[in-house]
Design a protein around this motif. Sequence first.
Motif, PDB file in Angstrom:
ATOM      1  N   TRP A 313      18.974  -6.031  71.553  1.00 31.67           N
ATOM      2  CA  TRP A 313      17.871  -5.709  72.310  1.00 31.67           C
ATOM      3  C   TRP A 313      18.207  -4.591  73.109  1.00 31.67           C
ATOM      4  O   TRP A 313      19.121  -4.724  74.022  1.00 31.67           O
ATOM      5  N   ARG A 314      17.644  -3.350  73.234  1.00 31.35           N
ATOM      6  CA  ARG A 314      17.980  -2.100  73.870  1.00 31.35           C
ATOM      7  C   ARG A 314      16.896  -1.826  74.685  1.00 31.35           C
ATOM      8  O   ARG A 314      15.789  -1.753  74.462  1.00 31.35           O
ATOM      9  N   LEU A 325      23.581  -3.801  87.710  1.00 32.07           N
ATOM     10  CA  LEU A 325      22.711  -4.569  86.683  1.00 32.07           C
ATOM     11  C   LEU A 325      23.132  -6.100  86.864  1.00 32.07           C
ATOM     12  O   LEU A 325      24.153  -6.390  87.392  1.00 32.07           O
ATOM     13  N   ALA A 326      21.956  -6.702  86.634  1.00 30.47           N
ATOM     14  CA  ALA A 326      22.344  -8.342  86.871  1.00 30.47           C
ATOM     15  C   ALA A 326      21.319  -8.887  85.722  1.00 30.47           C
ATOM     16  O   ALA A 326      20.317  -8.512  85.423  1.00 30.47           O
ATOM     17  N   LEU A 327      21.948  -9.979  85.015  1.00 26.79           N
ATOM     18  CA  LEU A 327      21.183 -10.288  83.561  1.00 26.79           C
ATOM     19  C   LEU A 327      21.464 -12.040  83.480  1.00 26.79           C
ATOM     20  O   LEU A 327      22.347 -12.224  83.790  1.00 26.79           O
ATOM     21  N   VAL A 328      20.110 -12.478  83.453  1.00 27.68           N
ATOM     22  CA  VAL A 328      20.198 -14.234  83.344  1.00 27.68           C
ATOM     23  C   VAL A 328      19.224 -14.467  82.298  1.00 27.68           C
ATOM     24  O   VAL A 328      18.426 -14.302  82.475  1.00 27.68           O
ATOM     25  N   ALA A 359      26.619  -8.336  76.535  1.00 25.27           N
ATOM     26  CA  ALA A 359      25.684  -7.017  76.948  1.00 25.27           C
ATOM     27  C   ALA A 359      26.502  -5.930  77.271  1.00 25.27           C
ATOM     28  O   ALA A 359      27.770  -5.965  77.600  1.00 25.27           O
ATOM     29  N   ALA A 360      26.007  -4.738  77.068  1.00 25.81           N
ATOM     30  CA  ALA A 360      26.886  -3.501  77.411  1.00 25.81           C
ATOM     31  C   ALA A 360      26.105  -2.248  78.092  1.00 25.81           C
ATOM     32  O   ALA A 360      24.895  -2.269  77.663  1.00 25.81           O
ATOM     33  N   LEU A 361      26.423  -1.420  78.778  1.00 25.94           N
ATOM     34  CA  LEU A 361      25.515  -0.440  79.185  1.00 25.94           C
ATOM     35  C   LEU A 361      26.162   1.006  78.372  1.00 25.94           C
ATOM     36  O   LEU A 361      27.123   1.222  78.638  1.00 25.94           O
ATOM     37  N   ARG A 367      22.258  -2.677  76.431  1.00 27.89           N
ATOM     38  CA  ARG A 367      22.179  -3.143  75.032  1.00 27.89           C
ATOM     39  C   ARG A 367      22.710  -4.700  74.956  1.00 27.89           C
ATOM     40  O   ARG A 367      23.749  -5.026  75.466  1.00 27.89           O
ATOM     41  N   ILE A 368      21.754  -5.653  74.871  1.00 34.01           N
ATOM     42  CA  ILE A 368      21.950  -7.305  74.793  1.00 34.01           C
ATOM     43  C   ILE A 368      21.944  -7.700  73.743  1.00 34.01           C
ATOM     44  O   ILE A 368      21.246  -7.563  72.818  1.00 34.01           O
TER      45      ILE A 368
END
Length: 388
Positions: A313-314, A325-328, A359-361, A367-368
Amino acid sequence: MRIILVTGPGGAGRTTVAAATALAAARAGRRVVLVSAEADAVLGDVPEGLDVLRPDAGGDFRREFLALQERSAAALDLLGAAPFEDAELTELPGSTEFALLRALRDAAAGGHELVVADLPPLPEAIALLALPEQLRRYLRRLLPPERQAARALRPMLAQLAGVPMPAQWLYETAARWEAELAAVQDVVDAPDTAVRLVAEPGPAAADALRTARLGLALHGLRVERLVANRVLPAGSPDPWLAAWAERQHAGLDELRAAYGSVHPLPHLGREPRGPEDLAALGLPDEPAADPRLLPAPRSAVDEPDGPGGVLTWRLPVPGAAKQDLALVRRGDELLLGVGPFRRVLPLAPVLRRCTVSGAALVDGELRIRFTPDPELWPKGAVPPVRTP
């Protein structure tokens, strides 16, 4: 129809640029409406061919409150509550924002070729534009629409559960709010809606715009133009003005390096007042948007690389750093934080049956990676991809 949302740091001249934008388009023969509560002080007498829609926070609040009071009259009577009258109501904090959103919705439905909206300063404008999506999520969570379908069973369910069920008027009110919020969100999310940023060139503006760009991208809002306001001419014989102009032009160079082309507006030596002053700013009717300012218009999910392959997922986050960035993941939602901003994104059905595997930036995109859960997918099946 195009919609231009004008915002920027406080004191940068947002209302002036919004009025000048609308005036230039109207003088070019287009049907234009300007949504602004403060434009009268800049425009003076409204020129022919330009409509102005002024949000009325007080009237809007009283109308909505009295309508809600009328719909809940039976419950209020049982409680012995004394109803309010129109004359004693004064708007509450937040009324201005709701009135502006309703005015934007009404302007978009008015048959004009161009809508120009004068928004609050950053980051209040970002919070305002994100409000319809957030409130719709709250309504769906607290009053799920599918429960309304069981209204015929509500008396029996109340007896079985031993607790009172929500009254029908509450569901009807929620449905009306949902419809209004959806109409506003459609305007904000429309492909022809874009943001025009206004700032005075300088270090403070650069920092504010860098942060704002993250918030706008997080909510899928396109930036079509950056306007540098009140730019002094170079080469003044006055040492103080020359030093100020030099700082401004250094700031312009920094903005151009970060955002591509920037449209400068001259300092008139006074606050612009009236159509002639606004025309003297030289803002064209429709300056071409710089593609370097525009994030990808929508997020996307890449095709998996074979059976059981990873889906990616972009999400566009131009200018973000890893520490921003924070992702949960929480159930069927993804909680994404970018700098001081946060958004709750529903997962597409195909991603709900996957686990987050990383995930990566990369190149301004988050990009997850999602790996299909073998317990939820038949062996060897390729998950169909649908863009969120």
